[in-house]
Design an enzyme around this catalytic site. Structure first.
Site, mmCIF file in Angstrom:
data_model
loop_
_atom_site.group_PDB
_atom_site.id
_atom_site.type_symbol
_atom_site.label_atom_id
_atom_site.label_comp_id
_atom_site.label_asym_id
_atom_site.label_seq_id
_atom_site.Cartn_x
_atom_site.Cartn_y
_atom_site.Cartn_z
ATOM 1 N N ARG A 39 9.168 36.489 25.715
ATOM 2 C CA ARG A 39 9.514 37.358 24.584
ATOM 3 C C ARG A 39 10.868 37.023 23.952
ATOM 4 O O ARG A 39 11.471 37.842 23.276
ATOM 5 C CB ARG A 39 9.482 38.840 25.002
ATOM 6 N N LYS A 98 13.759 31.141 10.638
ATOM 7 C CA LYS A 98 12.312 31.151 10.431
ATOM 8 C C LYS A 98 11.685 30.102 11.339
ATOM 9 O O LYS A 98 12.048 28.926 11.283
ATOM 10 C CB LYS A 98 11.956 30.859 8.976
ATOM 11 N N GLU A 110 14.997 19.859 -1.387
ATOM 12 C CA GLU A 110 15.604 21.118 -0.961
ATOM 13 C C GLU A 110 17.055 21.224 -1.434
ATOM 14 O O GLU A 110 17.536 22.314 -1.728
ATOM 15 C CB GLU A 110 15.522 21.254 0.558
ATOM 16 N N LYS A 136 22.668 29.079 1.770
ATOM 17 C CA LYS A 136 21.594 29.676 2.557
ATOM 18 C C LYS A 136 22.137 30.722 3.510
ATOM 19 O O LYS A 136 21.524 31.778 3.699
ATOM 20 C CB LYS A 136 20.818 28.609 3.326
ATOM 21 N N GLU A 166 13.638 38.837 4.704
ATOM 22 C CA GLU A 166 12.958 38.704 3.416
ATOM 23 C C GLU A 166 12.307 40.011 2.969
ATOM 24 O O GLU A 166 11.133 40.043 2.580
ATOM 25 C CB GLU A 166 11.916 37.575 3.495
ATOM 26 N N ARG A 168 16.091 36.722 0.092
ATOM 27 C CA ARG A 168 15.708 35.492 0.761
ATOM 28 C C ARG A 168 14.460 34.865 0.155
ATOM 29 O O ARG A 168 14.270 33.647 0.250
ATOM 30 C CB ARG A 168 15.491 35.774 2.256
ATOM 31 N N ASN A 225 12.211 30.428 -1.609
ATOM 32 C CA ASN A 225 10.848 29.899 -1.696
ATOM 33 C C ASN A 225 10.534 29.300 -3.066
ATOM 34 O O ASN A 225 9.364 29.046 -3.376
ATOM 35 C CB ASN A 225 9.838 31.004 -1.381
ATOM 36 N N HIS A 265 7.739 26.864 -3.452
ATOM 37 C CA HIS A 265 6.981 26.804 -2.209
ATOM 38 C C HIS A 265 5.573 27.390 -2.305
ATOM 39 O O HIS A 265 4.699 26.983 -1.546
ATOM 40 C CB HIS A 265 7.760 27.510 -1.093
ATOM 41 N N HIS A 277 2.987 24.919 -0.754
ATOM 42 C CA HIS A 277 2.140 25.206 0.397
ATOM 43 C C HIS A 277 0.661 25.058 0.040
ATOM 44 O O HIS A 277 -0.143 24.602 0.867
ATOM 45 C CB HIS A 277 2.422 26.605 0.933
ATOM 46 N N HIS A 297 6.717 17.581 3.250
ATOM 47 C CA HIS A 297 6.995 18.929 2.765
ATOM 48 C C HIS A 297 7.929 18.902 1.555
ATOM 49 O O HIS A 297 7.682 19.582 0.547
ATOM 50 C CB HIS A 297 7.614 19.770 3.884
#
Length: 363
Positions: A120, A142, A184, A225, A235, A242, A246, A249, A253, A266
């Site tokens: 955990r 993330k 990026e 960032k 987010e 945040r 994206n 993105h 994606h 990517h």
């Protein structure tokens, strides 16, 4: 070794990003320090990095777990998540243990999610070796893996204890990987810093691993960032927060999922996605034609794609967009631009418009 330090402020979970040529030595010291306190340490890396450009070849680490995964997006999968967690268990790594992720964004996402899931949650450290990971995925917590239905649909927020960015690793990158990372870098100028975008446009020589400004550029991106993550870690901001990271993105994606993970790096998909976001912004009257042309030009400078390499079904792209994490109530949300340097989240974009924009990349 001159080291830049960027702080990510998150109350009791704050941490530092160390940026320098030779910062890898700081990661080695951090691992040794944990072992000196009898805290187990494990390393996760990838085939094209470990043993070629980096390893923890030190007697102190002889008994540490070293898990090497295959290269590419396909490594971000349940199979490798299980493999890492089982290796940690077999090595008797307990809650005092830590995972060091040594590699690109794929390794960071996978190792970070493994650390978030095992018992955990145990500590982990990011040691990014690609430009893309240095300026983006290694910072902010993330973590996750891909499933056939979409990219990063399974994951967790789990902040690292520290990030060690050794800029000398950039000299090991193939030109295509460096270009992918530049997408990026360019993103930060587009989403929130018009002057930074202008700086990138006006460099006499394009950025490279040996460019005298590369360390400052990485530090600037990390600062941007860090500020965004500190203000909106998970987010949830209604004003973008945040989610603005994206930019490009949602398109990217969908492209990666439809073309097949690995067909586009990517960063290549993000670069093309940002151009499509610019075209959508222009279509909605938010961006000028001249600004869209400037965005296309800087992508071309860094050999990033500005159209599909081969045709992709717009139906499949739209279907992939529906599954994007940023979709709400069955409708896609896109990060768009109100001029270069200002970005906003626009909900409720009609699929007909998204289809039209995708088709502009067909060549």
């Amino acid at each position: 070794m001159k080291t830049s330090i960027v702080r990510v402020e998150l109350s009791g979970r704050s941490y530092d990003i160390y940026i320098a040529s030779g910062a890898f030595d700081l990661a080695v010291s951090a691992a040794k320090d944990r072992l000196s306190r009898r805290n187990p340490v494990a390393f996760v890396s990838e085939e094209n990095i470990w043993g070629k450009f980096v390893n923890f070849d030190n007697p102190d680490f002889e008994n540490c777990a070293k898990i090497i995964v295959e290269n590419g997006e396909g490594a971000k999968c349940f199979r490798n998540l299980e493999r890492i967690c089982r290796e940690l268990a077999q090595r008797n790594v307990d809650r005092s243990g830590a995972v060091f992720a040594v590699g690109g964004g794929v390794v960071g996402d996978l190792a970070g999610f493994s650390a978030a899931s095992y018992m955990r949650g145990i500590d982990f450290y990011q040691v990014p070796t690609t430009l893309l990971a240095m300026v983006d995925s290694s910072v902010g917590g993330k973590t996750g893996i891909n499933i056939p239905e979409g990219k990063n649909l399974v994951g967790a927020f789990h902040q690292p204890k520290a990030v060690f960015i050794d800029t000398s690793f950039l000299k090991t990158l193939p030109a295509r990987e460096f270009s992918a990372g530049m997408a990026e870098v360019i993103k930060y100028g587009l989403l929130g810093d018009k002057s930074f975008f202008g700086f990138l446009e006006n460099l006499k020589e394009p950025l490279s691993a040996s460019h005298p400004e590369i360390g400052n550029v990485i530090a600037h991106c990390c600062k941007m960032k860090a500020k965004i993550v500190s203000n909106d870690e998970r987010e949830t901001s209604k004003d973008g927060g945040r989610a603005l990271l994206n930019l490009g993105h949602t398109f990217a994606h969908a492209i990666e999922n439809t073309a097949g993970y690995g067909h586009y790096l990517h960063g290549e998909a993000v670069g093309l996605g940002m151009l499509l976001a610019a075209r959508m912004s222009e279509k909605l009257g938010m961006l000028s034609e001249e600004e869209t042309s400037r965005i296309r030009r800087i992508l071309e400078i860094y050999d990033l794609p500005v159209k599909f390499r081969e045709p992709i079904s717009s139906d499949l792209l739209i279907e992939a967009g529906r599954r994007d994490k940023k979709a709400m109530s069955g409708k896609s949300r896109y990060v768009l631009m109100n001029g270069i340097g200002t970005s906003v989240v626009v909900p409720g974009i009609e699929e007909s418009l998204a289809r039209e924009i995708f088709e502009t990349a067909m060549g």
